[in-house]
Structure formats: C-alpha cells, structure tokens
Motif scaffolding. Sequence first.
Motif, PDB file in Angstrom:
ATOM      1  N   LEU A  93      87.718  -3.833  24.854  1.00  0.00           N
ATOM      2  CA  LEU A  93      87.748  -2.376  24.703  1.00  0.00           C
ATOM      3  C   LEU A  93      86.796  -1.759  25.718  1.00  0.00           C
TER       4      LEU A  93
ATOM      5  N   SER B  33      87.665  -2.899  31.260  1.00  0.00           N
ATOM      6  CA  SER B  33      88.292  -2.084  30.211  1.00  0.00           C
ATOM      7  C   SER B  33      89.785  -2.347  30.105  1.00  0.00           C
TER       8      SER B  33
ATOM      9  N   GLN C  99      75.110   5.196  25.812  1.00  0.00           N
ATOM     10  CA  GLN C  99      75.419   4.586  24.521  1.00  0.00           C
ATOM     11  C   GLN C  99      74.151   4.349  23.704  1.00  0.00           C
TER      12      GLN C  99
ATOM     13  N   PRO D  20      83.933  -0.311  27.280  1.00  0.00           N
ATOM     14  CA  PRO D  20      82.598  -0.206  26.684  1.00  0.00           C
ATOM     15  C   PRO D  20      82.067   1.220  26.621  1.00  0.00           C
TER      16      PRO D  20
ATOM     17  N   TRP E  16      83.914   3.936  25.829  1.00  0.00           N
ATOM     18  CA  TRP E  16      84.966   4.749  25.219  1.00  0.00           C
ATOM     19  C   TRP E  16      84.410   5.995  24.550  1.00  0.00           C
TER      20      TRP E  16
ATOM     21  N   TYR F 106      85.633  -4.770  21.031  1.00  0.00           N
ATOM     22  CA  TYR F 106      84.440  -4.350  21.791  1.00  0.00           C
ATOM     23  C   TYR F 106      83.574  -5.562  22.127  1.00  0.00           C
ATOM     24  N   ARG F 107      83.352  -6.397  21.113  1.00  0.00           N
ATOM     25  CA  ARG F 107      82.473  -7.558  21.343  1.00  0.00           C
ATOM     26  C   ARG F 107      83.078  -8.540  22.343  1.00  0.00           C
TER      27      ARG F 107
ATOM     28  N   ASN G  63      80.629  -0.409  18.163  1.00  0.00           N
ATOM     29  CA  ASN G  63      79.849  -1.006  19.253  1.00  0.00           C
ATOM     30  C   ASN G  63      78.775  -1.986  18.765  1.00  0.00           C
TER      31      ASN G  63
ATOM     32  N   ASN H 272      85.768  -3.407  16.511  1.00  0.00           N
ATOM     33  CA  ASN H 272      84.503  -4.073  16.827  1.00  0.00           C
ATOM     34  C   ASN H 272      84.746  -5.413  17.535  1.00  0.00           C
TER      35      ASN H 272
END
Lengths: 521, 316
Positions: A251, A194, B171, A253, A255, A246-247, A472, A243
């Motif tokens: 970021l 992160s 998630q 994962p 959050w 994230y990918r 995500n 995004n």
Amino acid sequence: MKKLVGLMLAVMMALTVMLPIAALADEPVTISFFDKNSGVRTFDDPVAKELEKRTGIKLDLISPSGNPGEKLSLMLAGLNYPDIILMDRGSDIVNQYIEANALVNLSEYMDQMPNVVAMYGDTLNKTRYTDGNNYYLSNWYGYDPDPVTGFICRYDYMIELVGQERADSAEPFRWSEFKALLQKFKDTNPDVTSPLVIGDPGSGNINGMFAGMNSLYPYYVHEGKLYFTVRDPQFMDAIHQMNELYREGLLDPEWTSNNQELRNQKLSNNGVLAYGGSYWDTWTPSATLLAAENPNAEYLAYKVIPDDATSADLPLSGRSSLGWDAIAITKNCKNVEAAVKFIDYCASQEGQDLLLWGIEGQDWEFVDGVRTPIGDIVARYQADPSNVVDQTGITKWTWFVKNDVHPDDGTTCRIWFNEKDRSATFAYRNLTNGYYDSAEFANLEPAGSTIEALMYQGVIDVFDQYYPRMVNAPTVEQCDALYAEMVSAMENAGMSDIEAYMTDVYFARLALWGLEPVASK
Amino acid sequence: MSNLALGGKKKKPLMSRLWDQKYLFLLMVPGVIWVLVICYAPMTGLYMAFTNYRPSQNGYFYDLFNAKFVGLQWFQYFFSKDFGMIMRNTLATSLLTLLFSFPAPIILAVMLNELKNVRLKKFIQTASYLPYFISWVIAANIFLTFLAGGGIVNDVLMSLGLIKERILFFQHGPYFWWIIAIANTWKGIGYNAIIYLSAISGIDEQLYEAASIDGASRVKRIWHITLPTIRPTIATLLILAVGGILSTGFEQQLLMGNNAILNYSDVLDTYAYRYGLAKGMYSYGTAVGLFKSIVSFILVMSANKITAKLNDSALF
C-alpha cells in the motif's frame, strides 16, 4: 413660448423617468445560483445560453472560491446566500439551512412544478424534512444504474501479470488472488513503493473498497440499535487487510496525504498497479499515460471480492438513491416564481436532455425514435473529456439529474455513456450491481450548534486520528492496541449517547419511509 | 501658580483648548470611526460565545441577542475535551517557531550588516525576503513535495548515507511541529531582518570607528555596539512574538496536515475554524477564539511588563 418650452421639458423629464422602466420590463429575470461543484467554470457555453433562452431567466452563477462548505456556512451566518443554492446533501449543512428558516418551502409550490412531481415521484417523500415539507430537491437521485468503485488497475500491467485472457475476463478476482498480484508486481519491480494507491482517509469512514469487501455499512445495525461501524465485528478484518498491505509494502506508504493532485501524480507515473476507488478518478492519469505510453497503459475497473464470497454480485459500496447534492431556493430569492419555473424546466425531461445531451439538432437528434449523437461528438469527448465538456456545455451543468435511462428509447441519461469507451465498458461490465442504496444512513448525525453535534464531531475526530494510525501500525498487535485505545477514546467523547440519538432518528426515518433496515446484522 | 503656563500666561479652560484644536480633532474622526467600526463593533459578536447562536431570517443582531444564554457551557466543553491536546500542539509549534524564528532574523541582519560586498548583500536580502510574498498554498506544496517519501530531502539523505529508510515526514506527528517551525522561520526571516537592518542603520558609525581604534574585534563590535543598540527593537518584536504565541499559524497546518497526524497538527486556529466555520458551530468556535484572545492579551501585557523591568523600555 415659455409654456411650450416648459411642456417640452416636462415631456423630456417624463421620458427620462419612463425609459429605464420600459427597458427594465424587457430585461430577463436574473436568478443567482451558488453551485458547490461549479469550480471555476463560467456560465457562457452553448447549453447555458440555450437554457437562458428557453427559460427566459438569466443565471448569475456564483462559484465557490475555496471550500464550498465553509462558504455555505459563512453565507448562512451573514444571511447573504443567493437565490438558489446547491449544497452537499450528505453533510449537516442542509439541516442547518432548514433550521435557520433560510429555505423556501417547496411543498407550497409543487402545483407550479408538474415536471418535478412527475420526474421525482417517491423521492419527494423521502427527502421531506421532519415537519413533512420539502425544502430541497435532490441531485443525482434515483437508484443509480452506473458503476462506481472497484480496484482500477493498469491494463498493460494486468496483461503482463495474468495474461491477456484473464485481464479481459469479467470474472472477479478473489482478495487473496489480487493481493498475490500486488506482491508479484512488487517482486518484479523492486523499486516500486506503491503498488496500490488509495485516496486520503477522508472523514468518518474507512476506505470504501475495504469496507465493502467486509460488508461494512456506514453504520452497524444490530438488534434494533444503530452503532458506529467500529463496533461491527468485521471492522477489524478490514483494518487488518489494510494494515497487512501497509506492512508488506503493497500500500502506498503516504496514502494519508493523497489529495487529488498527489494521487493523480502518482497514478500518472509508472509503478502503480492499482487504485482503489471510483473508476472515473483515474480518467486524468489514464489520459496522461495513453498520450505518453503504449495504448494499453490505461486504468480499467476490476471487481475484487472476498475469498469466501458466494456471489459475484456482492454489494461492495453504498450509493444513495437520494442523491449527492441538495438544491434549494432561499428566502433571499425575490422572485420565487421565476426560480420555481427555472427548476421545473431543468428537472423536466426536455431540460435534462438539454443539460446532459446538449442542443437537439446540433449535438443530437432522434433517429427512428432513438436519441442519437450527431457526428463525432462522443469520440471527441472520449479523446479529451474536460475540454469538450467545457466547449459544448454538455454535462457541464449537472443539475436535478435523475439516475435512469430514458423511458422512451432506453438510452442513457448522459450522451457520453451512450457509446462507451474501454474504461466505461470495463466499469459497466465488471462493477455493475456492486453497490447498495445507502439513502437510509444519510444525515442521521445531530446538526447545528448543539452539545450533541459537538460530541458527534468529537467522536469522528477520534476516529479520523486513529484510522490511519491503525492501518500504518508496524505490527498487528500494535494495530489491535490502537483499536482498543480508539474505542475507549470514542466512548469518552460520547459515542454511546450519540448512537442512542441516531438510533431514534434512524428508526423514525425507516418508519416514515416504510422500510426495513438495509443491513441489519 | 498651577494655573499659570510656563510663559506666565493663564492656562485656558479645557473646552476652549479643545475648540482651538478642533481641526486636528476633525482629522482624527475618520480614524476613530474606522477603529470603532472595524475593531470594536465586531466585538459584540463575542457575546455569541455565551449563547447558543443560530442564524435565521430575523437578522444577525436579533438572533444574537435573542439566542439562548448558555453561560460558560462551550468553554466547559472545550476544557473538558480537546483543550489539552490543542494547547499542547499550539504551544509546541509556537515555542519551536519562536526558538528558530526569533534569533534567525537578528543573526541574518547582523551578518548582512557586516557584509561589505553590496551586490551579494542585496542578493541575500532579496532572496531571504522573497518567501514572505509566496502564498502558503505554494509554500505548503513546496514542503510537501520536498519532504515526500520520494522527495529531494529523502534523496539527499539517502545518497549521503545518513538514513537507510526513507523518512515519511508527514506521517509522524512530532515531525510536523518541526516542519511548521522551520516553514514559519523560512517565510518570515527576510521580512523581520529588514526591521533589524533598519535599526542597525541608525547606529552612529563613529561608535564602530572608536571601537576599532580601541582594538575591538568584529565580534566584539557586534556584541558591544550592534546588539545593545538594537535592543529596543528586539524587545518590541519579542513582545509581539510572545503576544502572538497562540497564533501559531493556520493555513500551513490546514494545507500540510493530514488525518494521520491531526492530533499533532490541530492548533487553536484550525480547531476554531473546523468547528466554527466548517461545521457551522458558531458559538463554540467563538468561545475557542475568545479564549485565545484573552490568553494572548494576558501574554502581551506580561511580556510588556517584564521587558519594561529588564530593559527600561517597553512597547506601551
């Protein structure tokens, strides 16, 4: 003899009846006060005692056990709200209380509140209800000179990544430059999951940092109409940025589950380069890191602007000049005059100095006409903020706060910011002028128990569900597909009808205030 | 003849019999008052579901009975908007919970009954009973921490080579149903096992001795003696479980859910709470709650009837 005994008994009985009345006459008036921000704090510190002494009013502080919003709703339903309530100004709870006729019309008492009139000025006009009356007073009102949001980065890591000179520089980072830093940090620390931590999604809006970098306002105003932000052409630019992070594993994962405790836990561990949010959010983790690590293991505020930004003074986030909270006297108050007196004292400059600077002669004094802290009080605060606030009572009770400097000597409204520590110095240097006044967008939504209010909540619920899923999404294509799905679902929930409703409210408000839209595109 | 009691005496008139038992009825008075005040009086609030209730200074009853009557408007809105998603989540979570939490305490109770080591038996009983006393705030944090991306569950799965990438349990919506079902079972298993254990303790030891003499194995003794004997208890708890199928939890969803999986975590209770209390839409929240109560009532009655037909024993 019988007569004498009878007389004595009569006198004793009369005294027995009269004594409590006499005692009552000497007792100070008690005002009950619900403060949604008070948490578990108790009203027994030196400032609290001094406030009670100066006003002659005893305060019965009611703390919000659990969710304050729920508590306020329950108190409204049960009509058992206390004399004074402090609630969230941004939510529709204020309008619910006003519509329920639960609040005292303060406009009728303005002649008894000269300090309120003098201090609040034009703010009173802007916080009038649709009937033209003031039912509450703002807290943290006025255009705020203090910095708020930015990318708050670990200073020691920044020195490693960009060198001491750049880490100390006031020059903002461009987005691509900052993203490269996150990537570099991850490359040099392969176990890190992160590099960037942000708070949980909240409700109704995307993360403020990414909204700001893409010039997204709370609502999209276009050709005389107000829309939800999802219709802003730049909305997906912000989502794509998140995004992409994230990918690429930049970021956090998880959050979406970051409540305050989890967020602090992550920030207190090594392996996080930056936090996107308010600079004060990192104070607790910074204190933990500084206690255990090197003296540079501290989160400091940096400004990140878009690659194509032409000015560093770009407004990156909104902050309402009408304040965070609303403070009102309820119809349950038996002694409105006393409550009005209390409010007027707190709102006065003397009252503000007591609440935010402490007791004159003990915590601060005038030196050559300038407010000056006494002894090492500020240093003690910088070392251990929460305990010093609790012990001294200074800034423990932040009521009727005006965002401004003292007009007579130019010192800050709170004693702690008169001498800034490194965190505040960076924030004031790097993040000032980084926001716009979002007052015109507050409380536009339909309130209370109406079909429109239900529809509004339905639209927000759809948004809240799709926003994290878009961020995500495993591919850009899926992210875009989710966006199309979300807009369709929001339409089904009644988005257009709600936009029409809010457009009317918004432009009526602007007409009332004599303003132009802050962000018409 | 009909007026004659068994002893041949004439049966007293009803009023006279009531008068004779006046002290017993007097003893009932507090209980009756309690039921009326606590259970029935608040039900007047259900009328809120058919009005547009807004609290004001006029007082609760004035506001309630002078609120605008809107008929089934709130129900129609609920059925036209979120009903499908909310019911899917509620039933999925509940059925999964029932799947685990209904047989689990029976199995635990039977196994405990078979344990001969008293100290071990007491230890297991206490350990399994303990989670019942842990508040959901703590329990939710335990699950959130254990199932986090860097949590112990992922660590174990990774070290065993069962997964290559860490699973982000909170998630993915469908995972959430399973997590809630497991959490509910973990919390309730010990408490429910005690009820079954008490039923098992009432079984005549001679039945087991006779079965042993006849050569019945331990499994056969469980199958032919223990389980049939505790069948009424099982039936009672099943009726209660089916009646509560729409009460699939509240705190656990609220504490462990997040917006990314709201379309899987939102159940009837959390939905009614979000709208009714958090948003102050009292009438709508009441309508959702009333819908849940009616369905629960129908379910309890149906389960009771079915159990009565199958087992010759029912709750009422």
